[in-house]
Design a protein around this motif. Structure first.
Motif, PDB file in Angstrom:
ATOM      1  N   ILE A 240      -2.552   4.966  12.031  1.00 48.01           N
ATOM      2  CA  ILE A 240      -1.523   3.918  11.964  1.00 48.01           C
ATOM      3  C   ILE A 240      -1.764   2.874  13.053  1.00 48.01           C
ATOM      4  CG2 ILE A 240       0.933   3.434  12.365  1.00 48.01           C
ATOM      5  CD1 ILE A 240       1.515   6.123  11.005  1.00 48.01           C
ATOM      6  N   ILE A 241      -2.041   3.369  14.262  1.00 49.80           N
ATOM      7  CA  ILE A 241      -2.236   2.444  15.380  1.00 49.80           C
ATOM      8  C   ILE A 241      -3.510   1.624  15.191  1.00 49.80           C
ATOM      9  CG2 ILE A 241      -2.660   2.334  17.868  1.00 49.80           C
ATOM     10  CD1 ILE A 241      -0.804   4.821  18.044  1.00 49.80           C
ATOM     11  N   LEU A 242      -4.538   2.264  14.673  1.00 49.62           N
ATOM     12  CA  LEU A 242      -5.781   1.525  14.477  1.00 49.62           C
ATOM     13  C   LEU A 242      -5.642   0.481  13.363  1.00 49.62           C
ATOM     14  CD1 LEU A 242      -8.583   4.186  15.006  1.00 49.62           C
ATOM     15  CD2 LEU A 242      -7.473   2.673  16.647  1.00 49.62           C
ATOM     16  N   TRP A 243      -4.892   0.815  12.343  1.00 49.11           N
ATOM     17  CA  TRP A 243      -4.634  -0.179  11.300  1.00 49.11           C
ATOM     18  C   TRP A 243      -3.960  -1.414  11.887  1.00 49.11           C
ATOM     19  CZ3 TRP A 243      -6.794  -0.962   6.942  1.00 49.11           C
ATOM     20  CH2 TRP A 243      -7.185   0.076   6.098  1.00 49.11           C
ATOM     21  N   GLU A 244      -2.964  -1.146  12.709  1.00 53.05           N
ATOM     22  CA  GLU A 244      -2.249  -2.281  13.297  1.00 53.05           C
ATOM     23  C   GLU A 244      -3.184  -3.103  14.176  1.00 53.05           C
ATOM     24  OE1 GLU A 244       1.222  -1.274  15.486  1.00 53.05           O
ATOM     25  OE2 GLU A 244       1.819  -3.360  15.757  1.00 53.05           O
ATOM     26  N   THR A 245      -4.024  -2.397  14.944  1.00 57.57           N
ATOM     27  CA  THR A 245      -4.994  -3.102  15.777  1.00 57.57           C
ATOM     28  C   THR A 245      -5.903  -3.976  14.924  1.00 57.57           C
ATOM     29  OG1 THR A 245      -5.032  -1.149  17.156  1.00 57.57           O
ATOM     30  CG2 THR A 245      -6.742  -2.781  17.540  1.00 57.57           C
ATOM     31  N   ALA A 246      -6.344  -3.411  13.813  1.00 52.60           N
ATOM     32  CA  ALA A 246      -7.237  -4.169  12.941  1.00 52.60           C
ATOM     33  C   ALA A 246      -6.534  -5.435  12.446  1.00 52.60           C
ATOM     34  CB  ALA A 246      -7.675  -3.302  11.773  1.00 52.60           C
ATOM     35  N   LEU A 247      -5.257  -5.304  12.143  1.00 56.79           N
ATOM     36  CA  LEU A 247      -4.495  -6.476  11.702  1.00 56.79           C
ATOM     37  C   LEU A 247      -4.449  -7.534  12.798  1.00 56.79           C
ATOM     38  CD1 LEU A 247      -1.400  -5.118   9.763  1.00 56.79           C
ATOM     39  CD2 LEU A 247      -3.049  -6.826   8.989  1.00 56.79           C
ATOM     40  N   ILE A 248      -4.109  -7.067  14.011  1.00 57.44           N
ATOM     41  CA  ILE A 248      -4.048  -7.990  15.154  1.00 57.44           C
ATOM     42  C   ILE A 248      -5.384  -8.703  15.315  1.00 57.44           C
ATOM     43  CG2 ILE A 248      -3.944  -8.075  17.681  1.00 57.44           C
ATOM     44  CD1 ILE A 248      -1.902  -5.814  17.558  1.00 57.44           C
ATOM     45  N   ALA A 249      -6.451  -7.907  15.286  1.00 57.70           N
ATOM     46  CA  ALA A 249      -7.781  -8.473  15.509  1.00 57.70           C
ATOM     47  C   ALA A 249      -8.167  -9.431  14.396  1.00 57.70           C
ATOM     48  CB  ALA A 249      -8.807  -7.348  15.628  1.00 57.70           C
TER      49      ALA A 249
ATOM     50  N   GLY B 190       0.798  -1.219   0.000  1.00 56.70           N
ATOM     51  CA  GLY B 190       0.000   0.000   0.000  1.00 56.70           C
ATOM     52  C   GLY B 190       0.828   1.265   0.000  1.00 56.70           C
ATOM     53  N   PHE B 191       2.145   1.143  -0.248  1.00 64.45           N
ATOM     54  CA  PHE B 191       2.965   2.303   0.066  1.00 64.45           C
ATOM     55  C   PHE B 191       2.563   3.573  -0.647  1.00 64.45           C
ATOM     56  CE2 PHE B 191       6.531   4.991   0.809  1.00 64.45           C
ATOM     57  CZ  PHE B 191       6.756   4.736   2.136  1.00 64.45           C
ATOM     58  N   TYR B 192       2.328   3.480  -1.947  1.00 63.83           N
ATOM     59  CA  TYR B 192       2.072   4.719  -2.679  1.00 63.83           C
ATOM     60  C   TYR B 192       0.666   5.239  -2.489  1.00 63.83           C
ATOM     61  CZ  TYR B 192       6.631   3.881  -4.435  1.00 63.83           C
ATOM     62  OH  TYR B 192       7.964   3.666  -4.485  1.00 63.83           O
ATOM     63  N   CYS B 193      -0.269   4.341  -2.148  1.00 65.20           N
ATOM     64  CA  CYS B 193      -1.616   4.863  -1.947  1.00 65.20           C
ATOM     65  C   CYS B 193      -1.924   5.070  -0.473  1.00 65.20           C
ATOM     66  CB  CYS B 193      -2.647   3.963  -2.610  1.00 65.20           C
ATOM     67  SG  CYS B 193      -2.390   2.236  -2.304  1.00 65.20           S
ATOM     68  N   ASN B 194      -1.387   4.223   0.381  1.00 61.66           N
ATOM     69  CA  ASN B 194      -1.712   4.403   1.788  1.00 61.66           C
ATOM     70  C   ASN B 194      -0.486   4.146   2.653  1.00 61.66           C
ATOM     71  OD1 ASN B 194      -2.740   4.538   4.317  1.00 61.66           O
ATOM     72  ND2 ASN B 194      -4.565   3.318   3.855  1.00 61.66           N
ATOM     73  N   VAL B 195       0.252   5.187   2.844  1.00 68.44           N
ATOM     74  CA  VAL B 195       1.491   5.057   3.600  1.00 68.44           C
ATOM     75  C   VAL B 195       1.218   4.643   5.036  1.00 68.44           C
ATOM     76  CG1 VAL B 195       1.528   7.482   4.195  1.00 68.44           C
ATOM     77  CG2 VAL B 195       3.654   6.192   4.177  1.00 68.44           C
ATOM     78  N   LEU B 196       0.070   5.055   5.559  1.00 67.28           N
ATOM     79  CA  LEU B 196      -0.236   4.750   6.960  1.00 67.28           C
ATOM     80  C   LEU B 196      -0.387   3.248   7.158  1.00 67.28           C
ATOM     81  CD1 LEU B 196      -2.823   7.578   7.626  1.00 67.28           C
ATOM     82  CD2 LEU B 196      -0.342   7.590   7.959  1.00 67.28           C
ATOM     83  N   LEU B 197      -1.105   2.620   6.209  1.00 64.82           N
ATOM     84  CA  LEU B 197      -1.284   1.174   6.286  1.00 64.82           C
ATOM     85  C   LEU B 197       0.080   0.483   6.215  1.00 64.82           C
ATOM     86  CD1 LEU B 197      -2.923  -1.407   6.284  1.00 64.82           C
ATOM     87  CD2 LEU B 197      -3.214  -1.176   3.829  1.00 64.82           C
ATOM     88  N   ASP B 198       0.910   1.003   5.345  1.00 59.80           N
ATOM     89  CA  ASP B 198       2.200   0.364   5.186  1.00 59.80           C
ATOM     90  C   ASP B 198       3.059   0.474   6.439  1.00 59.80           C
ATOM     91  OD1 ASP B 198       3.010  -1.014   2.784  1.00 59.80           O
ATOM     92  OD2 ASP B 198       4.901   0.034   3.131  1.00 59.80           O
ATOM     93  N   ILE B 199       3.007   1.630   7.047  1.00 59.96           N
ATOM     94  CA  ILE B 199       3.756   1.778   8.305  1.00 59.96           C
ATOM     95  C   ILE B 199       3.183   0.831   9.348  1.00 59.96           C
ATOM     96  CG2 ILE B 199       4.306   3.376  10.183  1.00 59.96           C
ATOM     97  CD1 ILE B 199       4.268   5.610   8.077  1.00 59.96           C
ATOM     98  N   ALA B 200       1.872   0.730   9.355  1.00 63.80           N
ATOM     99  CA  ALA B 200       1.226  -0.166  10.318  1.00 63.80           C
ATOM    100  C   ALA B 200       1.653  -1.608  10.085  1.00 63.80           C
ATOM    101  CB  ALA B 200      -0.299  -0.050  10.211  1.00 63.80           C
ATOM    102  N   VAL B 201       1.673  -2.018   8.823  1.00 60.75           N
ATOM    103  CA  VAL B 201       2.102  -3.385   8.514  1.00 60.75           C
ATOM    104  C   VAL B 201       3.546  -3.581   8.980  1.00 60.75           C
ATOM    105  CG1 VAL B 201       2.638  -5.002   6.664  1.00 60.75           C
ATOM    106  CG2 VAL B 201       0.516  -3.697   6.600  1.00 60.75           C
ATOM    107  N   GLY B 202       4.369  -2.552   8.720  1.00 64.89           N
ATOM    108  CA  GLY B 202       5.769  -2.627   9.157  1.00 64.89           C
ATOM    109  C   GLY B 202       5.862  -2.812  10.659  1.00 64.89           C
ATOM    110  N   HIS B 203       5.091  -2.020  11.383  1.00 69.20           N
ATOM    111  CA  HIS B 203       5.075  -2.147  12.842  1.00 69.20           C
ATOM    112  C   HIS B 203       4.628  -3.533  13.266  1.00 69.20           C
ATOM    113  CE1 HIS B 203       4.780   2.371  14.000  1.00 69.20           C
ATOM    114  NE2 HIS B 203       6.012   1.974  13.770  1.00 69.20           N
TER     115      HIS B 203
END
Ligand SMILES: Nc1ncnc2c1ncn2[C@@H]1O[C@H](COP(=O)(O)OP(=O)(O)O)[C@@H](O)[C@H]1O
Ligand SMILES: [Mg+2]
Lengths: 247, 876
Positions: free
Chosen positions: B793-802, B489-502
């Motif tokens: 970013i944090i909510l994206w990561e939470t969504a991934l965890i969930a 998602g880097f070019y369209c959604n950097v936040l998601l990408d950072i979240a995935v990285g985290h």
């Protein structure tokens, strides 16, 4: 043009309060490269943070091109950080989960705006990486870079959106003298090319020597400023706390 | 300690996590224990001081046995007893457990006392007069208090000849309870709490006092009871054997001279009977409550691991000052233990409160399915408290051991190096994967062993292995997900990408949170799917077996009391206008291989004609009439599984007229009795048991008769004969499912607690992660990220965890449902459960989990985004 009047800031409350800035006044003309020196704990970083919109003042005024930073709200400050300043810290400037290229691109992606002066974000990023000598490192991860390379990548990121001001807090603090000279040279070149105003904190005389002007601080005050057009520091220093010696 | 104060919220969450796990465990233990203790206490009151007892196991027997016992040379004294349970028509769900006693012979065995309200004992002559007056009754004080009755009031009781008014003349004190013990009424009116001092002894009689006995007990004269309630024969004979003589010898003497289904033996005052009956039910609840503890342990692991990472510098300093690795470990273990103990203490308190809430529904369930029990006291067994403390501390110790050991091994130099907290690389994901595979294989093997060899409790081991196995898959799955999403998602959604990285970089931290989530969700999905399948199976069975149009039974059946239907009522029902046929049904409990099982009887030939019954071995139209003719029995699937009995086997069955060897003609599905069910044709039953009592009637309407009209007719006509419930087909099904759902209602409480704990886990995890990533967040903000972007970013990561947690949780839940249905159920109950998947529930679940997690993560996310940037980027 940066203008600071009577900047005052302390941490903590009551008895244990520590005065970090005790009425600092400073003017930096546009395009000037200023080195800030002083003993550890004298308030250099604090001053830089105020300039970068990372922290707020207790008393005093800060202007960038006549715009009052000290009066900005949350949203304005975010825009200010995005568009007006680039910051390089002593270390840990890059996010370890992103590639070098992605790290440099980050401010552009976050602000979702075109690069000033045309060109795509990606072109601008690659051009900058070339300029700091990391053209071949674009796809590398943080842990594959040396200390000097990391700082150069950080420099590229700070300059991505061509901000009028570049702030650097001991950017060479963790580097040997050769790498230091390298990084500071680049910083000066890039700044000069873009007409960027630079404020750099350093402990090294050698590094400071490369700047246009040297400002000395001690105990939260500017004590020696050869390039000052403003009155002597003592005359504008904060009223109450100035005489108290620091522990 | 300073550390403690600084991380107050985390400590709080931790303590709460452990506390909730303990709460569930303790409350289930208390409820289980209280059920058994209450039953035992009632047995103590009834059996009194007798050391020998003659019982008909629910059926009454001939009075002629009494002189036989009394005249035995070794018997010092003996007294007959008639017991009936009578509903109180004016109080819904209430009943009296009437003991008919013989005033003259029961003095040495007496365990009750009559009083006039206060403490004043009644003088003996008046007591005599009371007992022989058929219009007077004595009630226990707690019951009077609860129903708002006092001495002099009248109360209506159901008798076979209709309701009858009795005057409350005395208060009944059970046991010679002189100490006005601390009977603190609780707000629910159910619970006096009694800390039982001596659990090993196992008797509720403390000196002369009987605590916890059923408040429904009451005493009347034996002849009055026999007359008033048409109760012929005796329920029990109590005897005291002369000192120095052996009750066992007397029993051996008398047993051959009594009918086969009458037992002479020392009274089962220890209540083993109820323990054996409800043991499996209670064990299940206990096992489920342990799952909550497991989720709590995951939490502890996570915090200790976090503390270790965050305090690397401190550890380095301590180590360089000369502290040994084992001292370091001890510090971390001690801190975890402190939190654990706090959690245990809070958990025990909450557990007692929760037990008070659960006890009503559990006692209803036990009364419905097993044996009439009424629980008014919470017995807090010291054993349960000790087990909670032990389990809690042990769990914390185990959970904290690994991270604490890690801490002690931190190399000094590395520890002193600060900066980004470096990810301990998860190169072990492959090992985790194979470990998981191994666990699943172990689950399968253990399941097979428990099914074919036993012991039954091994089936829980299978569930545990399965849960652990799926938990082991968490790190490799997370890594795969992170790699899959990385850079997309880097070019369209950097936040998601950072979240995935985290997400990918914090596997060590996230894995445990996800494992806890997986366990909780697995519990929810597993139990729900099992119940769903079970319910479906029952539904299919109901459609076949409940085909009559109107059902009639005494109202007391609803509280678990089986009363007979008077002959007059049977005749009225049989000949009601619009009725073509009536199926009479009777059920009793009998002893089979030392266990209590249900025996039911109805007219086989007629039943085959009227309904479509299923017999597994062949067409019911052939097998049932033949069984009726040849005097064969059929057994339920659960009976056949538990007793390992097959069609064609010959079983010894104890009847009133002696033991009979009866051939099993076939097996059939049944969901009415967990104890196992034997059916026998009505004619044969009457011949062998000499009993023509009927418990319920099923009526079939003529083709164009209205079932409603039949019901209305019956309601009017049978009213004079007592309280009856008259159900339509639909209403009965509805009732069956109401009872079904009630049975499982406790499990919903357990599930809820599991979910709450794992939600706490998510909040805890994120607040830890946010703390660990202060500097990264500061950097992002300095580079121009807005507060909102940080939150996202944090909510994206939470969504991934969930999401990962939900999907693995569902997978584990399916496995758990399979184990619950086909391993644990088969080992303990033997119900036939046909698999059914609750698709809607399962497809919506991930949505809920993600949504709930994102909402839970909101607070730490807001906090993170609002922190002072300068402070966050500050170099230490
Ligand atoms: N977040 C903070 N909380 C409390 N005191 C602080 C904080 N940041 C800085 N200080 C104190 O303010 C003074 C100035 O700090 P700083 O600006 O970081 O000095 P320098 O960068 O010149 O070493 C020091 O005494 C420092 O201890
Ligand atoms: Mg500094």
């Amino acid at each position: 043009m940066i203008r600071i009047y009577n900047a005052t800031k302390s941490y903590g409350e009551g008895e244990s309060a520590v005065a970090a800035l005790r009425g600092v006044s400073l003017e930096v003309p546009a395009g000037q490269f200023v080195a800030l020196m002083g003993p550890s704990g004298c308030g250099k970083s604090t001053l830089l943070h105020i300039l970068g919109g990372l922290d707020t003042l207790e008393k005093g005024e800060v202007y960038l091109d006549e715009r009052p930073i000290h009066r900005m709200g949350e949203h304005e400050l975010t825009l200010f950080r995005r568009e007006k300043v680039g910051i390089v810290f002593q270390s840990f400037n890059l996010l370890p989960t992103l590639t070098v290229e992605e790290n440099v691109m980050l401010p552009g992606l976050l602000s979702n705006k075109d690069v000033p002066g045309g060109g795509t974000l990606r072109e601008r990023t690659l051009a900058l990486l070339d300029e700091v000598g990391l053209g071949k490192r674009a796809r590398h991860m943080l842990h594959q870079l040396s200390g000097g390379e990391t700082q150069r990548a950080a420099l590229a990121r700070a300059l991505l959106l061509k901000p009028p001001v570049l702030l650097a807090d001991e950017p060479t603090g963790n580097l040997d003298s050769e790498a230091s000279a390298n990084v500071v040279r680049m910083l000066r070149e890039l700044g000069r090319n873009n007409g960027t105003t630079i404020v750099m904190v350093t402990h090294s005389r050698e590094v400071a020597g490369m700047a246009d002007r040297l400002v000395q601080m001690r105990d939260g005050k500017v004590v020696d400023d050869p390039g000052a057009d403003t009155p002597a520091p003592e005359a504008v220093s904060a009223p109450a706390s100035s005489s108290a010696p620091t522990a | 300690m300073r550390y403690f104060a600084r991380h107050g919220v985390q400590t709080l969450l931790n303590v709460l996590g452990v506390a909730l796990g303990i709460t569930v465990f303790v409350s289930i233990q208390i409820v289980n224990y209280s059920a058994i203790r209450s039953f035992r206490a009632s047995v103590d009151v009834v059996a009194g001081r007798a050391n020998l007892e003659v019982t008909g196991d629910g059926l009454r027997f001939d009075e002629a046995l009494y002189p036989l016992v009394r005249n035995h040379p070794d018997v010092e004294s003996a007294t007959p007893l008639v017991e009936v349970v009578v509903p109180l028509p004016d109080y819904k769900g209430e009943y009296l457990q009437v003991m008919g006693v013989d005033v003259f012979s029961n003095a040495p065995l007496r365990t009750y006392e009559l009083t006039e309200g206060s403490d004043r004992a009644v003088d003996p002559s008046r007591a005599l007069e009371f007992l022989s007056d058929p219009n007077q009754i004595g009630l226990t004080e707690p019951l009077c208090r609860r129903l708002g009755l006092k001495i002099g009031d009248e109360i209506r009781v159901s008798t076979p000849r209709g309701p009858r008014k009795l005057r409350i003349a005395f208060m009944l004190r059970l046991g010679h309870d002189r100490s006005k013990e601390a009977q603190r009424e609780q707000s629910q009116g159910v619970t006096d709490q009694v800390l039982e001092p001596d659990p090993a002894e196992g008797s509720t009689s403390d000196g002369d006092m009987v605590v916890g006995a059923d408040e429904h007990l009451t005493v009347m004269d034996i002849a009055t009871v026999q007359d008033l309630f048409a109760a012929q024969g005796l329920s029990r004979i109590l005897a005291i054997v002369r000192p120095g003589y052996s009750p066992d010898k007397v029993a051996a003497d008398l047993q051959p001279r009594t009918p086969a289904n009458v037992f002479v033996r020392p009274p089962d005052r220890r209540g083993q009977k109820i323990e054996r009956m409800v043991g499996a039910f209670q064990l299940n609840l206990t096992a489920l409550s342990l799952v909550s503890l497991l989720v709590g342990a995951f939490l502890i692991y996570n915090t200790v691991a976090t503390a270790v990472v965050r305090r690397r510098t401190e550890i380095g300093v301590l180590r360089s000052l000369g502290m040994t690795p084992s001292q370091v470990r001890r510090i971390f273990l001690a801190e975890a233990m402190l939190q654990g103990i706090a959690g245990v203490v809070v958990g025990i308190g909450l557990g007692v409160l929760l037990a008070g809430q659960l006890i009503g529904v559990v006692s209803k369930t036990i009364s419905m399915h097993y044996i009439l029990v009424s629980i008014q006291h919470l017995f807090i067994s010291p054993w349960a408290v000790a087990a909670a403390v032990g389990l809690g501390c042990f769990g914390v110790l185990v959970a904290a051991w690994y991270p604490a050991t890690e801490a002690s091994r931190v190399p000094i130099v590395q520890a002193l190096h600060t900066g980004f907290l470096r990810e301990k690389s998860l190169r072990h994901t492959r090992a985790w994967f194979w470990g998981g595979v191994g666990m699943l294989i172990a689950a399968f093997v253990v399941a097979q062993v428990s099914l074919h060899q036993g012991p039954a409790w091994l089936s829980f081991g299978s569930a545990l292995f399965m849960l652990l196995g799926v938990a082991f898959f968490v790190p490799p799955v997370c890594l795969a997900v992170a790699n899959l999403l990385r850079g997309r998602g880097f070019y369209c959604n950097v936040l998601l990408d950072i979240a995935v990285g985290h997400f990918g970089r914090s596997l060590h931290r996230n894995s445990i949170t996800i494992a806890a989530l997986v366990t909780a969700i697995a519990m929810v999905v597993g139990i729900s799917t099992m119940i769903f399948s079970f319910r479906k199976s029952v539904e299919v069975w109901l459609n076949q077996s409940i085909q009559a149009d109107v059902f009639l039974s005494p109202a007391s059946t609803l509280v678990g009391v089986r009363m007979p239907i008077p002959t007059e009522v049977i005749e009225i029902a049989r000949h009601a206008p619009g009725v073509t046929a009536a199926d009479l049904y009777r059920e009793i409990r009998i002893q089979f291989r030392g266990q209590t099982v249900k025996l039911a009887t109805f007219d086989f030939t007629q039943a085959v004609r009227l309904t479509s019954l299923t017999v597994n071995e062949g067409p019911a139209e052939v097998i049932l009439p033949r069984a009726a003719k040849e005097g064969q029995i059929l057994v339920s699937e659960s009976f056949s599984r538990k007793m390992k009995v097959r069609s064609g086997d010959v079983l010894p069955i104890l009847t009133t007229t002696g033991q009979r060897m009866l051939t099993v003609a076939g097996t059939f599905p049944d969901y009415t009795s967990e104890m196992g069910l034997i059916i026998v044709d009505l004619a044969k039953y009457r011949e062998w048991w000499r009993d023509d009592t009927i418990n319920s009637i099923a009526l079939y309407a003529e083709r164009n008769a209205s079932a409603q009209a039949i019901q209305d007719y019956l309601r009017e006509k049978v009213a004079p004969y007592g309280e009856f419930t008259i159900f339509s087909n639909l209403a009965l099904r509805f009732l069956v499912f109401k009872i079904f759902d009630q049975t499982f209602s406790v499990t919903y409480v357990l599930q809820t607690v599991g979910i709450v704990i794992s939600a706490l886990g998510i909040v805890l995890n994120l607040s830890i992660l946010v703390n660990e990533r202060r500097r990264e967040i500061g950097l992002l903000r300095a580079a121009g990220a807005s507060r909102q972007q940080v939150v996202r970013i944090i909510l994206w990561e939470t969504a991934l965890i969930a999401a990962v947690g939900a999907f693995l949780g569902i997978a584990a839940g399916m496995g758990l449902a399979a184990i619950l249905s086909y391993v644990i159920n088969m080992s303990y109950f033997g119900w036939t459960i046909k698999w059914a998947t609750p698709w809607l529930f399962i497809s919506l679940l991930p949505l809920w989990v993600v949504l709930a997690s994102v909402i839970a993560a909101w607070i730490p996310a807001r906090q993170a985004s609002g922190m002072n940037i300068a402070k966050a980027v500050k170099q230490e």
